[in-house]
Design an enzyme around this catalytic site. Sequence first.
Site, PDB file in Angstrom:
ATOM      1  N   ASN A   1     -19.072 -41.415  22.121  1.00 19.11           N
ATOM      2  CA  ASN A   1     -18.128 -40.568  21.386  1.00 19.11           C
ATOM      3  C   ASN A   1     -18.820 -39.720  20.324  1.00 19.11           C
ATOM      4  O   ASN A   1     -18.445 -38.572  20.074  1.00 19.11           O
ATOM      5  CB  ASN A   1     -17.008 -41.412  20.767  1.00 19.11           C
ATOM      6  CG  ASN A   1     -17.534 -42.549  19.921  1.00 19.11           C
ATOM      7  OD1 ASN A   1     -18.209 -43.451  20.424  1.00 19.11           O
ATOM      8  ND2 ASN A   1     -17.214 -42.551  18.629  1.00 19.11           N
TER       9      ASN A   1
ATOM     10  N   HIS B   1     -14.411 -52.332  17.185  1.00 20.23           N
ATOM     11  CA  HIS B   1     -13.581 -51.341  17.871  1.00 20.23           C
ATOM     12  C   HIS B   1     -12.558 -51.991  18.799  1.00 20.23           C
ATOM     13  O   HIS B   1     -11.533 -51.379  19.117  1.00 20.23           O
ATOM     14  CB  HIS B   1     -14.452 -50.376  18.671  1.00 20.23           C
ATOM     15  CG  HIS B   1     -15.322 -49.510  17.813  1.00 20.23           C
ATOM     16  ND1 HIS B   1     -14.804 -48.595  16.924  1.00 20.23           N
ATOM     17  CD2 HIS B   1     -16.668 -49.435  17.694  1.00 20.23           C
ATOM     18  CE1 HIS B   1     -15.804 -47.973  16.305  1.00 20.23           C
ATOM     19  NE2 HIS B   1     -16.937 -48.463  16.748  1.00 20.23           N
TER      20      HIS B   1
END
Length: 324
Positions: free
Chosen positions: A116, A219
Site C-alpha cells: 500500500n 492491521h
Amino acid sequence: MKMFSVRFILLILCMFFSRSLSKLERLKHPVTKSDGSLDILVVGDWGRQGGFNQSLVAQQMGLVGEQLDIDYVISVGDNFYDDGLKNDTDPAFESSFSHIYTHPSLQKKWYSVLGNHDYRGNVSAQLSHVLTQKDERWICRRSFVLFSGMVEFFFVDTTPFVEEYFTDPEDHTYDWSNVLPKDRYISNLLHDLDSALNKSRATWKFVVGHHGIKTAGEHGPTQELIDQLLPILERNKVDVYMNGHDHCLQHIGSERGIQFLTSGGGSKAWRGVILPVDPKELKLYYDGQGFMSLHITRSKTKFIYYDVSGNVLHQFTLSKTFGH
C-alpha cells in the site's frame, strides 16, 4: 447492419484487449543446484534508507544467504517508505535498496510485489525496466507467476482489494492508474489467478501478497481477501500464503490446510499489538524485525524465521507424500 457489425467487432476487440492486459505474466527462475533444491529469503516492509534497523536486517540476510547459498529473494511489498518512489530516477531506490543489500550472497534476483505504501508513490516507477537497468536484481510486477522447478509462486497485487484506500480517512493519495475500474481489475485478476492455480502441476503452490489473510498483527485480517481471495486458495489446495503489511513475523496454520506466514520485519517494527487469534493455530508471533528462509525440495519445504540478530526464532517443515 454494417454499423452493427462494426460495433460487434469493436466490442470483441475491447473484450479481448481487456482480458489480455490482465493475464498473469509467467517468469522462470532456473534451478541450478544438482539436487534440484531451492533456497530463498523472504522479507517485507523494508525500504527506509537503512533506518529502523533495515541495515542490520540486511546484514543478517547476507550472512544467512551465504550460509544457505540462496537462489533468490522475495519481497512481500512496502518496498519504499513512506510514499513509494517519485519516479524511476528517485535516489531512494539506491539508498533503500542497492546501497543496503550489498552482501555478495544477496546479489541475486529480487522478485517483488507492491504494498500500500508503494501505491502512494508512482507505481509505474517501481515497475519500470529503468530500475532493472540500474540494478539487475530488481524485478517488480503487479501480479505474476514465478516458476522454479518443483515450485510455483503466484504473486498477487492485493492493495486494490482494500476498500478503505479508495476513501482513505488519512487523505493519502494513491496511484490507481491502470487499476480503474477497480471491480473489473480485481475480477480479471482473480479469474487469471484461479485459472493459473488450477492448471499448475507444480509440487508446491505458494501465493505471495502484501496484505494478511490470517494475522494477529496490528492491521488485522484483510476482509476483502478473506471474501474474495481465500476461497480460490482453498479450492486450488495452495500450500502457503505469504505476506507482509504487519511489521512482525508470524506463522498461523492448522495441521492441515494453508499455512499463513508473515515476514514484514524488514525495518520498522515493535508495534506492541497482538490481536486475538486461535491459540491452536498461532505457532509464532514475534513483534520485531527479521526475515524468513525457505529450503525447498520435492518432498519437503523447511521454513526458518530469523530475528534482527540472526537468531532462529521458529522453524517448521511441510512434507509431501507421493503415491507409488
